[in-house]
Design a protein around this motif. Structure first.
Motif, PDB file in Angstrom:
ATOM      1  N   HIS A 241       1.356  -1.040  -0.055  1.00 25.77           N
ATOM      2  CA  HIS A 241       0.012  -0.243  -0.167  1.00 25.77           C
ATOM      3  C   HIS A 241       0.564   1.348   0.150  1.00 25.77           C
ATOM      4  N   ASP A 242       1.842   1.138   0.939  1.00 29.39           N
ATOM      5  CA  ASP A 242       3.074   2.426   0.260  1.00 29.39           C
ATOM      6  C   ASP A 242       4.793   2.693   0.147  1.00 29.39           C
ATOM      7  N   ILE A 243       4.700   3.175   0.427  1.00 29.57           N
ATOM      8  CA  ILE A 243       6.593   3.330   0.287  1.00 29.57           C
ATOM      9  C   ILE A 243       7.244   4.416   0.875  1.00 29.57           C
ATOM     10  N   GLY A 244       8.703   3.734   1.295  1.00 28.20           N
ATOM     11  CA  GLY A 244       9.490   4.934   2.290  1.00 28.20           C
ATOM     12  C   GLY A 244      10.709   5.295   1.066  1.00 28.20           C
ATOM     13  N   PHE A 245      11.260   6.531   2.133  1.00 31.42           N
ATOM     14  CA  PHE A 245      12.326   6.929   1.231  1.00 31.42           C
ATOM     15  C   PHE A 245      13.221   7.297   1.887  1.00 31.42           C
ATOM     16  N   THR A 246      14.422   7.208   2.176  1.00 30.82           N
ATOM     17  CA  THR A 246      15.752   7.885   2.580  1.00 30.82           C
ATOM     18  C   THR A 246      16.182   9.423   1.700  1.00 30.82           C
ATOM     19  N   ARG A 247      17.628   9.237   2.122  1.00 35.65           N
ATOM     20  CA  ARG A 247      18.500  10.694   0.993  1.00 35.65           C
ATOM     21  C   ARG A 247      18.638   9.324  -0.062  1.00 35.65           C
ATOM     22  N   HIS A 248      19.321   7.803   0.145  1.00 38.63           N
ATOM     23  CA  HIS A 248      20.000   7.870  -0.874  1.00 38.63           C
ATOM     24  C   HIS A 248      19.357   6.261  -0.918  1.00 38.63           C
ATOM     25  N   TYR A 249      17.762   5.831  -0.552  1.00 39.40           N
ATOM     26  CA  TYR A 249      17.051   4.459  -0.341  1.00 39.40           C
ATOM     27  C   TYR A 249      15.776   4.302  -0.858  1.00 39.40           C
ATOM     28  N   GLU A 312      18.331   7.647   7.316  1.00 44.04           N
ATOM     29  CA  GLU A 312      19.426   6.482   7.331  1.00 44.04           C
ATOM     30  C   GLU A 312      20.186   7.218   9.171  1.00 44.04           C
ATOM     31  N   GLU A 313      20.308   6.458   9.562  1.00 45.52           N
ATOM     32  CA  GLU A 313      21.228   6.171  10.864  1.00 45.52           C
ATOM     33  C   GLU A 313      22.605   5.922  10.467  1.00 45.52           C
ATOM     34  N   GLY A 314      24.112   6.337  10.024  1.00 45.13           N
ATOM     35  CA  GLY A 314      24.728   5.633  10.102  1.00 45.13           C
ATOM     36  C   GLY A 314      24.265   3.871   9.073  1.00 45.13           C
ATOM     37  N   ASP A 315      25.140   2.575   9.579  1.00 40.93           N
ATOM     38  CA  ASP A 315      24.383   1.570   8.988  1.00 40.93           C
ATOM     39  C   ASP A 315      23.116   1.600   8.983  1.00 40.93           C
TER      40      ASP A 315
END
Length: 506
Positions: A241-249, A312-315
């Motif tokens: 139903h949804d999608i998420g995103f970060t700066r790189h992913y 994102e938080e490090g790894d």
């Protein structure tokens, strides 16, 4: 508005003493149908209108500029079969803040399917509950474009829950300008919860279906140009139903709640099953990565409707959202042929956090809070970046008298601490999804909750609808301003905020 009339099967579904109300601004045919999602706060309205200089109680913030835009079902014609809210024709309600005044407009989304039905004078679609006889429907199940909205590249885009064909609308007039398409795609279909990254202007979208490839993922740039699309391999047809995103992913979902394709092909029935023995999987793919680059993480079986934010938080990649351990609650005796629909719409979910380690593959997950809330939104300036605040709708559980989906209060969460603040809408008053509206011209230099939270409410005691404006830092103090709307607004699904600098200068 009209005289009360006793409804034969759902005498209290609209929460009015004395039974279902007959509205002057609702179609007469709804009163012949025993369906709670056509009565009371769900009753559709007839006609479109526009009004300026609306009356306001309280004081409008001087730096509030833009539009609260909400989508939802508003059927024009009697349904061919059993009615489900996903079958209702999309109608947009817009509340416009500009130069210290407020205007309102509502308008149907002029889909191709609606035009076909208007021309023939009757519903043609079998509806999402069937039975699925397509012999009299030139378009199969009607794509009503009634679920969500995004403002992208100067257009308001309306979307349907079941990965439909998006429509382009004018953000100010709400006129439909036709299909929204990205040249270069094989088809226009797009999930209801595709996202716009305010930092880059990109549209991040996905699509799913019953035939391979079961999911695709892609990106269009800020100019409206398709720049990336790839197939995502899944074990079979799914209903993400949804999608998420970060700066790189991006974070895509493979959820163990889906229909049986053999039953669909043989008997033309969509039978949804929650497979408790199959883990939920979240796939993390580089923003411009291919399907083969997806890294899958297995989690406890669940269903997730709506993501709050990812970062994102490090790894680690962190995802906040609302998690449902039971997406198909047990049907109640005596609810007849609508029992499974009513059970599905009685949403049970809570605020939750998942953490995925890209180096080790470790997963950490757990509750932020156990209160039944959903339709969660955050400050869009911080989407893809670390954030802590989210704004949810309080939803009564079945044992609390929850017969139909409805929102009884606004809840602000600090997702770092689990602390919450609440504002109850009041007895018989029901809300809409709330949006975060940044102050005019604001960026990430301001505190994350330095802005406004806006929602619509309808009071079933008087059938007055209002737009409420809260200080996001103090929602428990109640609204700063209450805009009195010129018409009753039925219950709907999702909302978005269009900034004045985008909407009025596009």
């Amino acid at each position: 508005m009209g005289l009360p009339a006793q409804h034969p099967k759902y005498p209290t579904v609209n929460h009015c003493v004395g039974g279902v109300t007959r509205f002057d601004d609702a179609p007469d045919w709804i009163y012949s149908l025993d369906n709670p999602y056509l009565h009371g706060v769900y009753a559709p309205v007839t006609g479109e209108l526009a009004a300026e200089s609306l009356p306001v109680t309280g004081e409008l913030p001087a730096d509030l500029e833009g539009a609260y835009l909400r989508n939802g079902p508003n059927p024009q014609l009697p349904p061919k079969n059993r009615y489900h809210p996903f079958d209702g024709d999309g109608m947009i309600h817009g509340v416009y803040f500009r130069d210290g005044t407020v205007g309102y407009r509502n308008r149907w989304v002029a889909t191709h399917a609606l035009a076909e039905e208007q021309a023939r004078g009757s519903s043609l679609s079998p509806g999402v509950m069937g039975p699925f006889d397509y012999s009299v429907s030139p378009f199969g199940i009607k794509d009503t474009s009634n679920t969500d909205l995004v403002y992208y590249h100067g257009d308001l885009i309306s979307l349907w829950y079941n990965a439909g064909n998006p429509c382009r609308l004018d953000g100010e007039t709400l006129a439909t300008h036709g299909a929204f398409e990205l040249p270069g795609r094989r088809h226009a279909r797009m999930s209801a919860h595709s996202k716009v990254d305010w930092a880059t202007g990109e549209l991040i979208f996905f699509d799913y279906g019953d035939e391979p490839p079961y999911m695709t993922y892609g990106i269009a740039d800020r100019t409206g140009r398709l720049v990336h699309e790839t197939a995502i391999e899944l074990p079979g047809p799914r209903l993400p139903h949804d999608i998420g995103f970060t700066r790189h992913y991006a974070v895509v979902h493979d959820l163990p709640f889906f229909h049986d394709m053999d039953v669909l092909r043989k008997h033309h029935l969509r039978v949804l099953t929650f497979h408790r023995d199959i883990p939920t999987r979240f796939g993390i793919v580089p923003r411009y990565g291919d399907g083969g680059d997806v890294r899958w993480f297995e989690c406890e079986p669940c269903y997730i409707l709506h993501v709050s934010n990812c970062w994102e938080e490090g790894d680690w990649v962190v995802m906040d959202g609302c998690r449902s351990r039971n997406p198909m609650p047990q049907a109640r005796p005596g609810e007849g042929e609508l029992a499974h629909m009513l059970a599905y719409m009685r949403l049970e979910a809570n605020n939750y956090r998942w953490r995925f380690n890209l180096r080790t593959g470790e997963v950490r997950e757990g509750d932020i809070d156990d209160l039944n809330t959903e339709f969660n939104k955050t400050n869009p300036l911080f989407h893809g970046e670390k954030s802590r605040y989210a704004y949810h709708q309080r939803i009564p559980l079945s044992h609390e008298g929850g017969h139909t989906l409805r929102f009884t209060g606004l809840v602000k969460y600090d997702n770092e601490t689990g602390r919450r603040w609440q504002w109850d809408y009041g007895a018989g008053v029901f809300g809409s999804e709330a949006v975060f509206a940044p102050r005019r011209g604001a960026g990430r230099e301001r505190a994350e909750d330095d802005g406004y939270v806006i929602t619509l409410v309808t009071d079933s005691n008087s059938w007055q609808s209002d737009c409420l404006v809260f200080d996001a830092r103090a929602i428990e103090d109640g609204p700063l301003a209450r805009v009195h709307l010129p018409r009753r607004v039925p219950f709907g699904f999702h909302a978005t905020w269009a900034r004045g600098e985008d909407l009025y200068r596009a």
